[in-house]
Design a protein around this motif. Structure first.
Motif, mmCIF file in Angstrom:
data_model
loop_
_atom_site.group_PDB
_atom_site.id
_atom_site.type_symbol
_atom_site.label_atom_id
_atom_site.label_comp_id
_atom_site.label_asym_id
_atom_site.label_seq_id
_atom_site.Cartn_x
_atom_site.Cartn_y
_atom_site.Cartn_z
ATOM 1 N N CYS A 409 32.860 46.493 59.144
ATOM 2 C CA CYS A 409 33.114 45.152 59.701
ATOM 3 C C CYS A 409 34.370 44.528 59.090
ATOM 4 O O CYS A 409 35.095 43.801 59.773
ATOM 5 C CB CYS A 409 31.904 44.251 59.472
ATOM 6 N N ALA A 410 34.627 44.803 57.825
ATOM 7 C CA ALA A 410 35.825 44.245 57.188
ATOM 8 C C ALA A 410 37.099 44.787 57.824
ATOM 9 O O ALA A 410 38.128 44.098 57.872
ATOM 10 C CB ALA A 410 35.812 44.548 55.690
ATOM 11 N N ARG A 411 37.059 46.010 58.356
ATOM 12 C CA ARG A 411 38.244 46.611 58.975
ATOM 13 C C ARG A 411 38.676 45.868 60.233
ATOM 14 O O ARG A 411 39.859 45.872 60.582
ATOM 15 C CB ARG A 411 37.973 48.078 59.307
ATOM 16 N N ILE A 412 37.723 45.245 60.927
ATOM 17 C CA ILE A 412 38.063 44.595 62.196
ATOM 18 C C ILE A 412 38.477 43.144 62.010
ATOM 19 O O ILE A 412 38.798 42.458 62.974
ATOM 20 C CB ILE A 412 36.887 44.675 63.187
ATOM 21 N N LEU A 413 38.474 42.643 60.762
ATOM 22 C CA LEU A 413 38.820 41.240 60.519
ATOM 23 C C LEU A 413 40.316 40.989 60.447
ATOM 24 O O LEU A 413 40.752 39.840 60.499
ATOM 25 C CB LEU A 413 38.181 40.759 59.206
ATOM 26 N N VAL A 414 41.109 42.056 60.326
ATOM 27 C CA VAL A 414 42.550 41.904 60.108
ATOM 28 C C VAL A 414 43.178 41.114 61.257
ATOM 29 O O VAL A 414 42.952 41.399 62.436
ATOM 30 C CB VAL A 414 43.219 43.292 59.997
ATOM 31 N N GLY A 415 43.949 40.088 60.889
ATOM 32 C CA GLY A 415 44.644 39.292 61.890
ATOM 33 C C GLY A 415 43.823 38.170 62.480
ATOM 34 O O GLY A 415 44.281 37.476 63.389
ATOM 35 N N THR A 416 42.595 37.967 61.972
ATOM 36 C CA THR A 416 41.761 36.867 62.459
ATOM 37 C C THR A 416 41.592 35.826 61.360
ATOM 38 O O THR A 416 41.994 36.029 60.214
ATOM 39 C CB THR A 416 40.375 37.371 62.891
ATOM 40 N N GLY A 417 40.958 34.717 61.719
ATOM 41 C CA GLY A 417 40.715 33.662 60.742
ATOM 42 C C GLY A 417 39.483 33.901 59.895
ATOM 43 O O GLY A 417 39.193 33.100 58.990
ATOM 44 N N PHE A 418 38.755 34.982 60.169
ATOM 45 C CA PHE A 418 37.571 35.293 59.376
ATOM 46 C C PHE A 418 37.984 35.994 58.083
ATOM 47 O O PHE A 418 38.778 36.931 58.101
ATOM 48 C CB PHE A 418 36.613 36.192 60.160
ATOM 49 N N SER A 419 37.427 35.553 56.975
ATOM 50 C CA SER A 419 37.727 36.165 55.687
ATOM 51 C C SER A 419 36.658 37.182 55.342
ATOM 52 O O SER A 419 35.530 37.138 55.849
ATOM 53 C CB SER A 419 37.782 35.095 54.584
ATOM 54 N N THR A 420 37.009 38.114 54.466
ATOM 55 C CA THR A 420 36.017 39.077 54.001
ATOM 56 C C THR A 420 34.915 38.373 53.221
ATOM 57 O O THR A 420 33.778 38.864 53.174
ATOM 58 C CB THR A 420 36.666 40.153 53.113
ATOM 59 N N TYR A 421 35.211 37.216 52.634
ATOM 60 C CA TYR A 421 34.176 36.489 51.894
ATOM 61 C C TYR A 421 33.117 35.943 52.848
ATOM 62 O O TYR A 421 31.925 35.937 52.539
ATOM 63 C CB TYR A 421 34.791 35.348 51.084
#
Length: 525
Positions: A409-421
């Motif tokens: 799931c962390a891999r698909i967060l790149v470039g979005t406003g969602f943080s890994t935290y």
């Protein structure tokens, strides 16, 4: 506009949930035994087929409604009256959901072919089977059932292109290296009034056991600081004490050392000896070295420590075949260690002061983009989070996929406003809500679905609670300050309540995450 976005958001969630449900439904269909199926198997297959048909019809109906709404906006109302199934199919072909379904169906046909081929393979000789005991037959059947249920998990484990990592090994190398540096520094500083350096604590996702990529990995370790004799630390909450990103100042106070034991060490009391005697006969206090005013300064501490690391490195045996390069940093000590022309390790040492005897620290590290005053230390939960994931690793099944879910799931967060935290907080809540036995490899798709649905619900409610504030499900072995246990839950999505535009953008980005996750599952990259 908001209603349109919510409609698209629900459609994306429906499509993704349908894909996952479709995979699980077909995989769980009874396998053929010989050339015949009993009545119960026929009924089950018929029910599954009917459910799949109904779900496909419902999805196509929603796609039709969405297409009609978009065409009305384009002032083509007249053409919609003659809308045909051919036009509907053309509209569906333009949607990513349709292509995702096609891809999954192709994949599932291959899986079903494998299962059918496997079920028709000749069994072992009748003589060998007859010689087995009833107990052995039951054990073999149970193992076969487990293998069949776990096939989907094993398939995705091999199908997805996971980053090549050696986190456990590299974490231990980084921790040993930092430990050697600290041992040298503890000797060098033993007769000074600089802070006492405690053993380093590995923090961050690498020491939690996961990382979204194989590049740019930083091994972060927190070095707890304790006041030297004649000094005391007092933690003062900053003026901007908003939860949960609270900032503190560390007030350094001189304390009296006029006791028989301390006089035996030939130490002069900073409070009661003449300043001239102190200047001539004793090293300066911490107030005169690493403080601004009477507060411990992050930037002065970082600069001081960077120089110490350079001095300690030259006396370490590892320096004979490794190169050290200290990297620029105003609030930590970052450096790169390289052995010849081989792989490099990027290590960051941050500094912290423990809150009482808890697992919560005030840290020099900050994730805020804005400039932070040099006397401000941020409240850090990183040590408690590492402790949480180690706690879960000890109790989870051996083939638990909770870290794989987090990594994917962390891999698909790149470039979005969602943080890994944000993602990690959601997974931590789910780990303490769902049984740990449900995080095995065979449950991989279900848990991915749970994670996305949990984020969806949190976004719709504009509320994601911080894990450590007012949460009764925090494991007992994690030591929190009393104020944390009695606090009201802290909303990490409070900014969405105050900013409708940001909320609408977050819903749109969640749709994009659903799209990315589906493509990643189908294509493996």
């Amino acid at each position: 506009m908001a209603k349109t976005q919510q409609s698209r958001h629900r459609l994306a969630m429906t499509a993704t949930n349908f894909l996952i449900w479709l995979v699980l439904s077909i995989i769980q269909l009874p396998q053929m035994v010989g050339d015949e199926l009993d009545e119960a198997m026929r009924e089950r297959m018929q029910q599954c087929a009917e459910q799949l048909s109904q779900e496909m019809a419902r999805l196509l109906q929603e796609l039709e409604q969405k297409s009609q709404e978009e065409r009305r906006q384009e002032e083509r109302i007249e053409e919609q009256s003659s809308f045909s199934w051919g036009a509907l199919l053309f509209a569906a072909l333009q949607q990513w959901q349709f292509w995702a379904i096609v891809g999954v169906l192709v994949l599932l046909f291959g899986l079903c072919w494998w299962l059918r081929k496997r079920s028709r393979q000749p069994a072992s000789s009748s003589d060998e089977e007859s010689s087995r005991s009833d107990r052995e037959q039951v054990e073999v059947e149970e193992e076969d059932d487990d293998d069949d249920e776990d096939y989907l998990g094993r398939f995705f484990e091999e199908h997805i292109q996971w980053p090549v990592q050696t986190l456990a090994t590299d974490c231990q190398v980084a921790k040993d290296l930092v430990g050697d540096v600290l041992c040298v520094l503890q000797v060098l500083l033993s007769n000074s009034f600089f802070p006492v350096l405690q053993p380093a604590i590995g923090v961050g996702n690498t020491f939690e056991g996961w990382s979204p990529d194989e590049k740019g990995i930083i091994y972060r370790l927190l070095v707890p600081l304790q006041p030297r004799r004649g000094h005391a630390f007092h933690l003062e909450l900053g003026t901007a004490g908003d939860m949960p990103a609270r900032n503190f100042c560390i007030h350094v106070e001189l304390v009296c050392t006029c006791t028989r034991e301390q006089l035996a060490e030939n130490m002069l009391c900073f409070l009661h000896h003449p300043k001239e005697d102190l200047r001539r006969n004793q090293d300066p206090s911490l107030l005169r070295t690493l403080c601004t005013g009477s507060y411990l300064d992050v930037e002065k501490t970082a600069h001081w420590f960077q120089q110490l690391v350079k001095d300690a490195w030259v006396v370490l045996p590892v320096s004979s075949n490794h190169r050290l390069m200290v990297l620029p940093s105003s609030r930590s000590c970052k450096f790169q260690v390289t052995k010849g022309n081989n792989k490099s390790l990027f290590i960051e040492m941050i500094f912290g002061v423990r809150q009482g005897s808890s697992d919560i620290f005030l840290s020099s590290h900050t994730t805020e983009a804005i400039s932070t005053p040099s006397t401000m230390w941020s409240e850090s939960y990183a040590a408690a989070e590492v402790k949480f994931f180690r706690h879960m690793a000890r109790r989870a099944p051996r083939d638990s996929f909770h870290l794989k879910c987090l990594q994917l799931c962390a891999r698909i967060l790149v470039g979005t406003g969602f943080s890994t935290y944000t993602l990690k907080t959601a997974v931590m809540h789910l780990l303490t809500t769902l049984p740990l036995s449900g995080w095995r490899r065979r449950d991989f798709l279900l848990r991915l679905q749970d994670i996305m649905q949990y984020l969806c619900c949190c976004l719709e409610e504009k509320r994601l609670n911080h894990f450590f504030f007012g949460n009764e499900r925090v494991p007992e072995e994690i030591v929190l300050p009393p104020a944390f246990q009695m606090a009201k839950p802290v909303n990490l999505f409070q900014h969405l309540v105050q900013d409708p535009a940001a909320h609408a953008e977050a819903l749109r980005e969640l749709d994009e995450l659903q799209d990315r996750l589906t493509r990643l599952l189908i294509y493996g990259c």
